[in-house]
Design a protein around this motif. Sequence first.
Motif, PDB file in Angstrom:
ATOM      1  N   TYR A 177       0.947  -1.505   0.692  1.00  0.00           N
ATOM      2  CA  TYR A 177      -0.093   0.370   0.082  1.00  0.00           C
ATOM      3  C   TYR A 177       1.003   1.499  -0.089  1.00  0.00           C
ATOM      4  CZ  TYR A 177      -2.881   3.548   1.922  1.00  0.00           C
ATOM      5  OH  TYR A 177      -4.184   4.793   1.567  1.00  0.00           O
ATOM      6  N   ILE A 178       1.647   1.647   0.746  1.00  0.00           N
ATOM      7  CA  ILE A 178       2.846   2.606   1.264  1.00  0.00           C
ATOM      8  C   ILE A 178       3.820   3.021  -0.336  1.00  0.00           C
ATOM      9  CG2 ILE A 178       5.302   3.336   1.707  1.00  0.00           C
ATOM     10  CD1 ILE A 178       4.390   1.621   4.636  1.00  0.00           C
ATOM     11  N   LYS A 179       3.921   1.629  -1.386  1.00  0.00           N
ATOM     12  CA  LYS A 179       4.143   2.042  -2.575  1.00  0.00           C
ATOM     13  C   LYS A 179       3.608   2.888  -3.313  1.00  0.00           C
ATOM     14  CE  LYS A 179       7.733  -1.575  -2.223  1.00  0.00           C
ATOM     15  NZ  LYS A 179       8.387  -2.668  -2.645  1.00  0.00           N
ATOM     16  N   SER A 180       2.222   2.351  -3.121  1.00  0.00           N
ATOM     17  CA  SER A 180       1.336   2.987  -4.224  1.00  0.00           C
ATOM     18  C   SER A 180       0.386   4.022  -3.755  1.00  0.00           C
ATOM     19  CB  SER A 180       0.258   1.582  -4.230  1.00  0.00           C
ATOM     20  OG  SER A 180      -0.589   1.292  -3.231  1.00  0.00           O
ATOM     21  N   SER A 181       0.854   4.601  -2.705  1.00  0.00           N
ATOM     22  CA  SER A 181      -0.191   5.768  -1.961  1.00  0.00           C
ATOM     23  C   SER A 181       0.658   6.997  -2.262  1.00  0.00           C
ATOM     24  CB  SER A 181       0.699   5.513  -0.750  1.00  0.00           C
ATOM     25  OG  SER A 181       1.328   5.943  -0.001  1.00  0.00           O
ATOM     26  N   GLY A 182       1.696   7.208  -3.050  1.00  0.00           N
ATOM     27  CA  GLY A 182       2.116   8.374  -2.875  1.00  0.00           C
ATOM     28  C   GLY A 182       3.077   8.697  -2.216  1.00  0.00           C
TER      29      GLY A 182
ATOM     30  N   CYS B 177      13.054   8.156   8.821  1.00  0.00           N
ATOM     31  CA  CYS B 177      12.021   6.843   8.843  1.00  0.00           C
ATOM     32  C   CYS B 177      12.463   5.954  10.314  1.00  0.00           C
ATOM     33  CB  CYS B 177      12.628   5.535   7.579  1.00  0.00           C
ATOM     34  SG  CYS B 177      11.564   3.945   7.732  1.00  0.00           S
ATOM     35  N   LEU B 178      11.302   6.070  11.045  1.00  0.00           N
ATOM     36  CA  LEU B 178      11.735   5.834  12.964  1.00  0.00           C
ATOM     37  C   LEU B 178      11.568   4.515  13.022  1.00  0.00           C
ATOM     38  CD1 LEU B 178      11.996   9.409  13.816  1.00  0.00           C
ATOM     39  CD2 LEU B 178      13.718   8.017  13.310  1.00  0.00           C
ATOM     40  N   THR B 179      10.028   3.820  12.678  1.00  0.00           N
ATOM     41  CA  THR B 179       9.523   2.806  12.835  1.00  0.00           C
ATOM     42  C   THR B 179      10.275   1.598  12.680  1.00  0.00           C
ATOM     43  OG1 THR B 179       7.861   2.870  11.286  1.00  0.00           O
ATOM     44  CG2 THR B 179       8.331   4.631  13.143  1.00  0.00           C
ATOM     45  N   ASP B 180      10.000   1.492  11.137  1.00  0.00           N
ATOM     46  CA  ASP B 180      10.270  -0.150  10.235  1.00  0.00           C
ATOM     47  C   ASP B 180      10.949   0.834   8.855  1.00  0.00           C
ATOM     48  OD1 ASP B 180      10.639  -2.168   8.725  1.00  0.00           O
ATOM     49  OD2 ASP B 180       8.659  -2.296   9.757  1.00  0.00           O
ATOM     50  N   PRO B 181      12.573  -0.431   9.223  1.00  0.00           N
ATOM     51  CA  PRO B 181      13.584  -0.138   7.812  1.00  0.00           C
ATOM     52  C   PRO B 181      12.952  -0.582   6.019  1.00  0.00           C
ATOM     53  CG  PRO B 181      14.248  -1.737   8.732  1.00  0.00           C
ATOM     54  CD  PRO B 181      13.359  -0.681   9.937  1.00  0.00           C
ATOM     55  N   VAL B 182      12.031  -0.700   6.152  1.00  0.00           N
ATOM     56  CA  VAL B 182      10.899  -1.311   4.778  1.00  0.00           C
ATOM     57  C   VAL B 182      10.584  -0.926   4.738  1.00  0.00           C
ATOM     58  CG1 VAL B 182      11.715  -4.008   5.785  1.00  0.00           C
ATOM     59  CG2 VAL B 182       9.072  -2.257   6.199  1.00  0.00           C
ATOM     60  N   ILE B 183      10.280   0.584   5.152  1.00  0.00           N
ATOM     61  CA  ILE B 183       9.307   2.116   4.754  1.00  0.00           C
ATOM     62  C   ILE B 183      10.476   2.965   3.630  1.00  0.00           C
ATOM     63  CG2 ILE B 183       8.083   3.587   5.735  1.00  0.00           C
ATOM     64  CD1 ILE B 183       6.998   2.556   7.732  1.00  0.00           C
ATOM     65  N   ALA B 184      11.324   2.874   4.765  1.00  0.00           N
ATOM     66  CA  ALA B 184      12.705   3.622   4.355  1.00  0.00           C
ATOM     67  C   ALA B 184      12.695   3.471   2.862  1.00  0.00           C
ATOM     68  CB  ALA B 184      14.028   3.675   4.806  1.00  0.00           C
ATOM     69  N   ALA B 185      13.163   1.357   2.508  1.00  0.00           N
ATOM     70  CA  ALA B 185      13.145   0.758   1.439  1.00  0.00           C
ATOM     71  C   ALA B 185      11.846   1.187  -0.445  1.00  0.00           C
ATOM     72  CB  ALA B 185      13.425  -0.359   1.977  1.00  0.00           C
ATOM     73  N   ALA B 186      11.039   1.302   1.110  1.00  0.00           N
ATOM     74  CA  ALA B 186       9.630   1.129  -0.045  1.00  0.00           C
ATOM     75  C   ALA B 186       9.879   3.174  -0.487  1.00  0.00           C
ATOM     76  CB  ALA B 186       8.439   0.501   0.201  1.00  0.00           C
ATOM     77  N   ASP B 187      10.716   4.029  -0.447  1.00  0.00           N
ATOM     78  CA  ASP B 187      11.100   5.139  -0.869  1.00  0.00           C
ATOM     79  C   ASP B 187      10.093   6.111   0.334  1.00  0.00           C
ATOM     80  OD1 ASP B 187      12.580   7.088  -2.202  1.00  0.00           O
ATOM     81  OD2 ASP B 187      11.443   7.535  -3.644  1.00  0.00           O
ATOM     82  N   ASP B 188       9.849   5.278   1.117  1.00  0.00           N
ATOM     83  CA  ASP B 188       9.298   6.591   1.841  1.00  0.00           C
ATOM     84  C   ASP B 188       9.743   6.646   3.295  1.00  0.00           C
ATOM     85  OD1 ASP B 188       6.750   8.203   2.493  1.00  0.00           O
ATOM     86  OD2 ASP B 188       5.213   6.709   2.701  1.00  0.00           O
TER      87      ASP B 188
END
Length: 330
Positions: free
Chosen positions: A159-164, A195-206
């Motif tokens: 969802y994050i990857k497609s959310s903008g 990005c402080l809560t989960d590194p996978v969010i940073a990997a998703a460019d967010d």
Amino acid sequence: MIDVAVVGAGRIGKIHAANLVRQSGTHLKYVSDINLQAAQELATLHGAQVAEIDRILADPSIGAVLIASSTDTHADLIMRAAAAGKAIFCEKPVDLTLQRAQACAEAVKAAGVTCMIGFQRRFDPTFAAVKRRLAAGEIGDPEMLIVTSRDPGAPPVPYIKSSGGIFKDMLIHDFDIFRWILDDEAVSISATGSCLTDPVIAAADDIDSAAVTIRTRRGRLCQINTSRRAAYGYDQRFEVLGSNGMLQAGNHRPTEVTASTAGNVSYDLPEQFFLERYRAAYAIEVAHFFDAVVNRIAVLTSIEDGVKALELAEAATLSWRQNRTVELAK
């Protein structure tokens, strides 16, 4: 009687469908979703039919379309529904690009149809009470707005990857609140994030944590702090500092019971999810939409409001990525 179609049978589509069937003078005729099972389940629940978009828009009995599908479908559905002469309620954002959102606004204007964007926070009874009291002059001239907006947890990575990104997906509500509460427009915006809560969010460019400062045409200031992790629940608060005082809108809790013992004083944690926190707001906004359609009055959250919020989201994204303040047209 207004025949209505709901496009999108996910969690927010279910909320809107349940609220619209409670409205007098409305009839849920169609449900549409690429997930046919979800569409059939929702349609069966409310005695509606499953239909594809072409059939819905070609049906002259359909007076309104509620768009609760994925963001990447919003713009196309808005323009098609406008061309078909249908009243439109669409979840935020209008689109993930400002140019396409502006094209939607132009299409709606050309068609002369009602179009409302789902910024439900304006309809929250607590937030609306602050707005009324502010407009009544209770604290004088507003000078500063501080918004706290924190989710209990992040959505799934797909969802994050497609959310903008966090500014278009999450803070877009706060940008709308900023414009509504201060009744002003931004001239500059500065955003930073981590990005402080989960590194996978940073990997998703967010990012999952953000801080934004906005300066308005009248020199007012707004600060927004946002996180995708609040261990204690859904944290939605803001305060307005004015020349004669301050107004605060606090969190909602499941109950207002306070327990006082020799050891501590305790009360319920905030609501755990946005669907609970804004339960009343979702019902009120749907009622407002149909009132606007029937009585031909202006909606509180127009497509122009959607474009303005997206403009701020794009500027905030640019500010974060380029580590600079972004100046906006005065």
